[in-house]
Structure formats: structure tokens, C-alpha cells
Design an enzyme around this catalytic site. Sequence first.
Site, mmCIF file in Angstrom:
data_model
loop_
_atom_site.group_PDB
_atom_site.id
_atom_site.type_symbol
_atom_site.label_atom_id
_atom_site.label_comp_id
_atom_site.label_asym_id
_atom_site.label_seq_id
_atom_site.Cartn_x
_atom_site.Cartn_y
_atom_site.Cartn_z
ATOM 1 N N ASP A 77 0.662 -1.435 -0.019
ATOM 2 C CA ASP A 77 0.009 -0.140 -0.486
ATOM 3 C C ASP A 77 0.824 1.251 -0.296
ATOM 4 O O ASP A 77 0.814 2.275 -0.443
ATOM 5 C CB ASP A 77 -0.906 -0.229 1.245
ATOM 6 N N THR A 78 1.647 0.656 0.738
ATOM 7 C CA THR A 78 2.558 2.392 0.904
ATOM 8 C C THR A 78 3.834 2.473 -0.356
ATOM 9 O O THR A 78 3.650 4.621 -0.771
ATOM 10 C CB THR A 78 4.184 2.139 2.235
#
Length: 236
Positions: free
Chosen positions: A183-184
Site C-alpha cells: 500500500d505504502t
Amino acid sequence: MMEVSAVIPVYNDRKALEKAIPESISRLEEITGSFELLIAEDGSNDGSAEYVRSWEERDPRVRLLHADERLGRGRALNRAFMESRGAIFCYYDVDLATDMVHLADLIGAVRDGCAIATGSRLMPDSAIDRGHGREIASRGYNALVRFFLGSRLYDHQCGFKAFSRDLLTSLLPNVRAPHWFWDTEILVLAEREGYRVCEFPVVWRQGEQTTVKLSDVTGMGSDILKLWWRLHASKD
């Protein structure tokens, strides 16, 4: 091409699926007449796959993506994208921790031109309910991402995101994270490439269980440094 591919990553979440699948279908029907619901079932052994198959048999919009061995969240999402058919690709956590009333906002943001739309638990107008320890850990992690990786976002790990197909086609070959850091990494890479990333506050409550372990949190801290090195110091 259909409009929306919605994905729910699953690992031993049989009970949560009993609510997540019908709630997802109901919400998606309100948003679009062209969607599929992909359950990215990642090596579960609690009957999750069998439960999803029973849904497949009576609703062709529901599709099971089964893995015999655990891939990790990132690899499971990569696989789901490759199998998907929607112009908009979105995913959210099986415990529906983010209030599903926001699903229309999420998909609508990409319809309106955002390359990525992401819910945020940490913006001033967000409303969250979770333990004090997890709150401190989350804020600390996101502060590190902003400091080391130059992100402008408040919350990188909220499991409530949507993407244009063009963005994922462009960025996924450069995303290396196999699990929670996915996600990051994709948000940071999108920001660096100048894509329009739209973050909005959500109502969020901590689920009854989480598959995030302390070792995962420690590993993501290491992943921040690895990505910093790759972006700023490595010649590779």
C-alpha cells in the site's frame, strides 16, 4: 470492459465473509451496473474458499481467486489485478473496518480523474475507533513515511483504495513489496511520478481481529529504509 473490479483480500476470514460479500454486492449495485467482486483468498484453511465458491455458483459477479499457499497481501493484490476486468480497481479489508458508505466516494474519485483514491484514518475530519497503542503505532509509521519518503499523505496503510487501470498497469512492474508494505510503496511511487492521488477522511473502526503481527510492523519499518535507499541512493 466493465467499470469496477472490487477486491477483498482474505486470509482465514470465513466468518467476516458472511457480511462482507452481501454488503459489497449491495453497495456496488447502488454505484454501478457493471462490476465484479473478486475474493483474493490467500491460502486459507478455514473454509473461506468453499464459502466463496458457494457464492460463485449463484452469482456470476462473484469470483474466487484461490491460492494453495499464502502469497502475501501485495502479491495477492497483484494477482487480482491481472485477473480483473474493470477500468477501476478497488480493494478494501474484509472486516469492513472502513464504513462502506464511503465506497461511492472512493469509486467516484477515480471516475472524476484521480489516479488513486485512498481513505484516511488520520485526517482532521476522520472518525476512528481503535486502541491507543495501534493509534500511536499508525501515526508514528506514517510520520516516518512522510519524513523519509517525502510523501504528502496522512495515511498510507488504510485498506480502502481505488486505482485507475492505467496507473496500475504503469506502476505495478516497479512495486516490489510482497505483503503489507504494498500500500505504502504504490502511493509513494505514484506521488513521485506526479499522478493525482486523492485522500479523503473516513469513518473507521477497528475490526474484531487483524492479521497484522508485530513482526509485520517491524518489517514495514525496514521496508521504509529499503525504499528510501532504492529511490535515493541505489544505482540499481
